[in-house]
Design an enzyme around this catalytic site. Structure first.
Site, PDB file in Angstrom:
ATOM      1  CD1 TRP A   1      27.237  37.950  60.961  1.00 28.25           C
ATOM      2  CD2 TRP A   1      28.267  36.864  62.624  1.00 28.25           C
ATOM      3  NE1 TRP A   1      28.569  37.842  60.636  1.00 28.25           N
ATOM      4  CE2 TRP A   1      29.218  37.176  61.634  1.00 28.25           C
ATOM      5  CE3 TRP A   1      28.683  36.166  63.779  1.00 28.25           C
ATOM      6  CZ2 TRP A   1      30.572  36.820  61.752  1.00 28.25           C
ATOM      7  CZ3 TRP A   1      30.035  35.812  63.879  1.00 28.25           C
ATOM      8  CH2 TRP A   1      30.955  36.136  62.877  1.00 28.25           C
TER       9      TRP A   1
ATOM     10  CG  ASN B   1      31.007  39.718  58.730  1.00 29.72           C
ATOM     11  OD1 ASN B   1      29.936  39.166  58.617  1.00 29.72           O
ATOM     12  ND2 ASN B   1      31.843  39.797  57.717  1.00 29.72           N
ATOM     13  CG  ASP B   2      33.783  42.553  56.688  1.00 29.24           C
ATOM     14  OD1 ASP B   2      34.057  41.907  57.705  1.00 29.24           O
ATOM     15  OD2 ASP B   2      34.131  42.201  55.550  1.00 29.24           O
TER      16      ASP B   2
ATOM     17  NE  ARG C   1      36.921  37.690  50.611  1.00 27.76           N
ATOM     18  CZ  ARG C   1      37.610  36.559  50.495  1.00 27.76           C
ATOM     19  NH1 ARG C   1      37.451  35.779  49.453  1.00 27.76           N
ATOM     20  NH2 ARG C   1      38.464  36.210  51.443  1.00 27.76           N
TER      21      ARG C   1
ATOM     22  CD1 TRP D   1      37.603  37.471  59.751  1.00 23.88           C
ATOM     23  CD2 TRP D   1      35.794  36.261  60.272  1.00 23.88           C
ATOM     24  NE1 TRP D   1      36.552  37.937  58.999  1.00 23.88           N
ATOM     25  CE2 TRP D   1      35.432  37.211  59.288  1.00 23.88           C
ATOM     26  CE3 TRP D   1      34.813  35.395  60.755  1.00 23.88           C
ATOM     27  CZ2 TRP D   1      34.143  37.318  58.782  1.00 23.88           C
ATOM     28  CZ3 TRP D   1      33.522  35.499  60.247  1.00 23.88           C
ATOM     29  CH2 TRP D   1      33.199  36.448  59.277  1.00 23.88           C
TER      30      TRP D   1
ATOM     31  CB  SER E   1      32.773  43.417  52.333  1.00 25.36           C
ATOM     32  OG  SER E   1      32.419  43.016  53.629  1.00 25.36           O
TER      33      SER E   1
HETATM   34  C1  FRU Z   1      36.113  39.999  55.776  1.00 27.83           C
HETATM   35  C2  FRU Z   1      35.277  39.153  54.845  1.00 27.83           C
HETATM   36  C3  FRU Z   1      35.246  39.763  53.451  1.00 27.83           C
HETATM   37  C4  FRU Z   1      33.963  39.227  52.890  1.00 27.83           C
HETATM   38  C5  FRU Z   1      33.062  39.213  54.089  1.00 27.83           C
HETATM   39  C6  FRU Z   1      32.072  38.109  54.109  1.00 27.83           C
HETATM   40  O1  FRU Z   1      35.765  39.904  57.104  1.00 27.83           O
HETATM   41  O2  FRU Z   1      35.763  37.839  54.819  1.00 27.83           O
HETATM   42  O3  FRU Z   1      36.377  39.482  52.680  1.00 27.83           O
HETATM   43  O4  FRU Z   1      33.466  40.022  51.865  1.00 27.83           O
HETATM   44  O5  FRU Z   1      33.907  39.105  55.224  1.00 27.83           O
HETATM   45  O6  FRU Z   1      31.151  38.266  55.141  1.00 27.83           O
END
Ligand code: FRU
Length: 492
Positions: free
Chosen positions: A35, A37-38, A166, A304, A98
């Protein structure tokens, strides 16, 4: 020192990366396995472009976050580097969330990220702490600072949330370091907090730089801020947005604020607010300034709301968008694929002035790893009220992109493109219909479609879920359209 957890994940990745063979797109970044993400830490270091990403290699689901790492010289060919960070310290034991990166004058590459720490107290109450941390490295290995976290709750304004603090954006300006961090204020809505530092280690709270007040979503995530043609631009990814006509859709969105920033006092004056991408699968973008001055943006090519929809048995989930050159035209953000993509075009196919008045396909116009330019106008003396291009066509599957020239609306629809989950499949957005012709550029890389309309005035990104063999492309019109197609395969 490389911790056991980091060593283990590096070994795990090396041993498992092959499981995703055959699934990888040709020129979009994915994780080694599992996986992502960001995008994180998108930055120039020693003349190369580094990109980190939220990473959970052990499954195709989100989990405790690591930072994966790749680099490139041209934004198209990427080299995978060893995993940069693991959640291996007390202050980030539940995830390295992130953040961003900066090249320091002493030659080090500095990462600034959110360390997550979860606990349950004696009364059984759950606590989550999110605090800002830093690490220093040489472009391959990174050492977390022993004084972490560098921004903690003692530097939060009154009413702020310790569990939603964050995604620090770090940059240097006028000899000082700044950091913009997402948080929530008393009413629970998103804010961006501005911090300043002389040495990037000791931080001081300046002010609440921007407030959401539930106008654009609730919590704001992943801020970015930069100068573009004399304006200041802030990009945030709000959660739980409410729709606004054709500009903003509900759910997780990405919003750009264009205006004037005052970093001394910590405030922002808005002049224009807009969506960044009008498609379905786009979130949490970051930008950097390339060595030739271009501002380049890259985003997570998912959202998401769509993460449930995965191909059966996949070993890989998540990818990044194509890096995009962004600029301002008439006060609005426009975006185009990085020009380096053109170096990888092969097999040019050209069809000029084709009359379209029913569904047709054209010789040589097919594929799933392509860069295709379309110009659509009404055939002389004829009306064309709607023009449609279908991609990923095969069997009963296709995704359509339709232009309603009267209303000036463009719609994407991928509900017939293999997705088996009841998620968002359609979006409609406004495009300029005042010109004689409409321009579209469609970049496909296996399972992704990135659409750029009218020289990048709008971009719309979405994933397809059908087989890659379903690769036909068709055109259709209500009335009579005149179509020019220039199509290339992309080969690395
Ligand atoms: C955004 C987020 C950020 C966080 C990260 C966690 O997609 O929710 O705010 O740092 O993903 O994986």
């Amino acid at each position: 020192m490389i911790s056991k957890k980091l060593l283990d994940v590096r070994t795990f990745e090396d041993n498992n990366v092959h499981r995703a063979d055959g699934e990888r797109p040709a020129f979009h970044v994915t994780g080694g396995i599992g996986w992502i993400n960001d995008p994180n830490g998108f930055s120039v270091y020693k003349g190369e472009y580094h990109l980190f990403h939220q990473y959970h290699p052990f499954s195709v689901e989100w989990g405790p976050m690591y930072w994966g790492h790749v680099k490139t010289k041209d934004f198209i060919k990427w080299e995978r580097l060893p995993v940069a960070m693991a959640p291996d310290q007390e202050f980030d034991r539940d995830g390295c969330f992130s953040g961003t990166a900066i090249e320091l004058e002493n030659g080090q590459h500095m990462l600034m990220y959110t360390g997550v720490h979860k606990s349950v107290d004696e009364e059984g109450v759950f606590h989550e702490l999110q605090r800002q941390c830093v690490a220093f490295g040489d472009g391959v290995n990174y050492e977390k600072y022993e004084g972490n976290p560098v921004i903690s709750y003692d530097q939060l304004p009154e009413g702020a949330f310790v569990q939603d603090f964050r995604d620090p954006k770090i940059w240097k300006q006028d000899g000082k370091y700044y950091s913009l961090v997402a948080n929530r204020c008393k009413d629970g809505s998103g804010v961006l907090l501005l911090y300043v530092s002389e040495d990037a280690l000791q931080w001081k709270y300046v002010n609440t730089f921007m407030e959401c007040k539930y106008e654009y979503g609730t919590m704001w995530e992943c801020p970015d801020v930069f100068k573009l043609e004399g304006k200041d631009v802030v990009i945030v990814s709000p959660m739980e947005m409410e729709p606004e006509e054709y500009e903003f859709h509900s759910g997780h969105g990405v919003v750009a604020f264009i205006g004037k920033a005052d970093f001394e006092n910590g405030s922002f004056e808005r002049e224009c607010v807009q969506s960044v991408d009008y498609g379905i699968d786009f979130y949490a973008p970051q930008t950097l300034q390339a060595t030739d001055g271009r501002r380049i943006m890259i985003g997570w090519m998912r959202n998401w709301a769509t993460t449930n929809c995965k191909k059966n048995g996949t070993a890989l989930y998540g990818s990044m968008t194509l890096p995009r050159e962004i600029s301002l035209v008439d006060g609005r953000l426009v975006q185009k694929p990085v020009r380096e993509l053109e170096n990888y075009r092969v097999n040019k196919v050209l069809h000029e002035n084709v009359v379209v008045d029913k569904e047709i396909s054209l010789p040589g116009v097919k594929g799933r790893t392509i860069d295709m330019l379309l110009r659509v106008s009404s055939a002389e003396g004829e009306e064309c009220s709607e023009f449609t291009v279908k991609v990923g066509v095969g069997g009963k599957h296709y995704a359509s992109i339709s232009y309603d020239s009267k209303k000036g609306l463009m719609s994407i629809d991928r509900k017939h493109c293999g997705g088996r989950y009841d998620i968002v499949h359609e979006r409609t957005f406004r495009v300029d219909n005042t010109k004689d012709a409409l321009d579209m550029r469609i970049v496909m890389d296996n399972d992704s479609v990135e659409l750029f309309v009218n020289e990048g005035q709008q971009a719309a990104t979405f994933m397809l879920y059908n087989s890659l063999e379903e690769n036909d492309i068709c055109f259709d019109a209500k009335g009579k359209a005149l179509l020019c197609v220039e199509k290339y395969d992309i080969e690395l």
